[in-house]
Write a protein that holds these residues in place. Structure first.
Motif, PDB file in Angstrom:
ATOM      1  N   GLY A 161       0.772  -1.231   0.000  1.00  0.00           N
ATOM      2  CA  GLY A 161       0.000   0.000   0.000  1.00  0.00           C
ATOM      3  C   GLY A 161       0.802   1.278   0.000  1.00  0.00           C
ATOM      4  O   GLY A 161       0.232   2.369   0.060  1.00  0.00           O
ATOM      5  N   VAL A 162       2.117   1.196  -0.082  1.00  0.00           N
ATOM      6  CA  VAL A 162       2.942   2.404  -0.169  1.00  0.00           C
ATOM      7  C   VAL A 162       2.840   2.925  -1.586  1.00  0.00           C
ATOM      8  O   VAL A 162       2.927   2.151  -2.550  1.00  0.00           O
ATOM      9  CB  VAL A 162       4.412   2.097   0.215  1.00  0.00           C
ATOM     10  CG1 VAL A 162       5.299   3.305   0.025  1.00  0.00           C
ATOM     11  CG2 VAL A 162       4.494   1.583   1.639  1.00  0.00           C
ATOM     12  N   SER A 163       2.651   4.221  -1.723  1.00  0.00           N
ATOM     13  CA  SER A 163       2.520   4.802  -3.066  1.00  0.00           C
ATOM     14  C   SER A 163       3.814   4.594  -3.848  1.00  0.00           C
ATOM     15  O   SER A 163       4.896   4.465  -3.272  1.00  0.00           O
ATOM     16  CB  SER A 163       2.213   6.298  -2.980  1.00  0.00           C
ATOM     17  OG  SER A 163       3.350   7.009  -2.534  1.00  0.00           O
ATOM     18  N   ALA A 164       3.687   4.580  -5.161  1.00  0.00           N
ATOM     19  CA  ALA A 164       4.855   4.389  -6.025  1.00  0.00           C
ATOM     20  C   ALA A 164       5.899   5.466  -5.775  1.00  0.00           C
ATOM     21  O   ALA A 164       7.095   5.180  -5.720  1.00  0.00           O
ATOM     22  CB  ALA A 164       4.430   4.371  -7.492  1.00  0.00           C
ATOM     23  N   SER A 165       5.460   6.715  -5.608  1.00  0.00           N
ATOM     24  CA  SER A 165       6.434   7.793  -5.394  1.00  0.00           C
ATOM     25  C   SER A 165       7.145   7.641  -4.046  1.00  0.00           C
ATOM     26  O   SER A 165       8.350   7.875  -3.943  1.00  0.00           O
ATOM     27  CB  SER A 165       5.758   9.162  -5.491  1.00  0.00           C
ATOM     28  OG  SER A 165       4.757   9.292  -4.507  1.00  0.00           O
ATOM     29  N   ASP A 166       6.406   7.230  -3.005  1.00  0.00           N
ATOM     30  CA  ASP A 166       7.040   7.016  -1.696  1.00  0.00           C
ATOM     31  C   ASP A 166       7.969   5.803  -1.758  1.00  0.00           C
ATOM     32  O   ASP A 166       9.043   5.810  -1.125  1.00  0.00           O
ATOM     33  CB  ASP A 166       5.988   6.813  -0.604  1.00  0.00           C
ATOM     34  CG  ASP A 166       5.274   8.105  -0.237  1.00  0.00           C
ATOM     35  OD1 ASP A 166       5.768   9.192  -0.617  1.00  0.00           O
ATOM     36  OD2 ASP A 166       4.213   8.022   0.424  1.00  0.00           O
TER      37      ASP A 166
END
Length: 173
Positions: A161-166
């Motif tokens: 669930g971590v965003s791609a940018s993060d």
């Protein structure tokens, strides 16, 4: 072994056994290697055999390379996790005691840091990648353990669930 299936099977088992011993011997040189993990050693040696298309001259070298690269990928994962944990802890700690350089973190940044710490705790209880996926990532990365580790780490973070940018930012250390 021409025309003698039992002899061919015996030779094949001996070859596999020697490959597995080579993997275990390579790990014996590494303090943080998965010593005694027979199943993993068998997976690494089998993958080396398949990638080498059963060519002994290539397979032996590749088994040792894969074994050592696997240890290095695991080291890279520990370094990524430690850096991410340190960064998130710094944000939370700064918000609690109000000391540090720059402006205090926002509530959103603190919430994100706490969420990341939860994710990192969950990652400690999980396998980052299966052995075949790890070895495949190593091949895709030209046997560069740091590159393979970051790709797999990023994929695992995104799956949690971590965003791609993060996830990208987490892998730029």
């Amino acid at each position: 072994a021409d025309g003698n299936a039992p002899a061919a099977c015996s030779l094949l088992e001996e070859f596999r056994g020697r490959m597995q011993q080579l993997v275990e011997k390579a790990w014996a040189t590494q303090e943080d290697a998965p010593h005694g993990d027979v199943r993993l050693a068998a997976e690494v040696s089998q993958t080396a055999l398949e990638v080498a298309e059963w060519n002994p001259a290539v397979a032996f070298m590749l088994a040792e390379t894969f074994a050592l690269a696997l240890v290095q990928v695991q080291r890279e994962w520990r370094m990524l996790e430690a850096k991410m944990r340190s960064n998130a802890t710094s944000v939370v700690h700064f918000s609690e005691i109000g000391q540090g350089d720059g402006p205090p973190p926002s509530d959103v940044e603190v919430a994100a840091a706490l969420s990341m710490l939860d994710i990192l705790d969950a990652l400690r209880r999980q396998t980052i990648a299966s052995t075949p996926d790890l070895l495949s990532a190593l091949q895709e990365a030209g046997l560069a353990p740091a590159v393979a580790a970051r790709r797999l780490w990023r994929r695992k973070l995104e799956s949690m669930g971590v965003s791609a940018s993060d996830a990208d930012a987490a892998c730029r250390f």
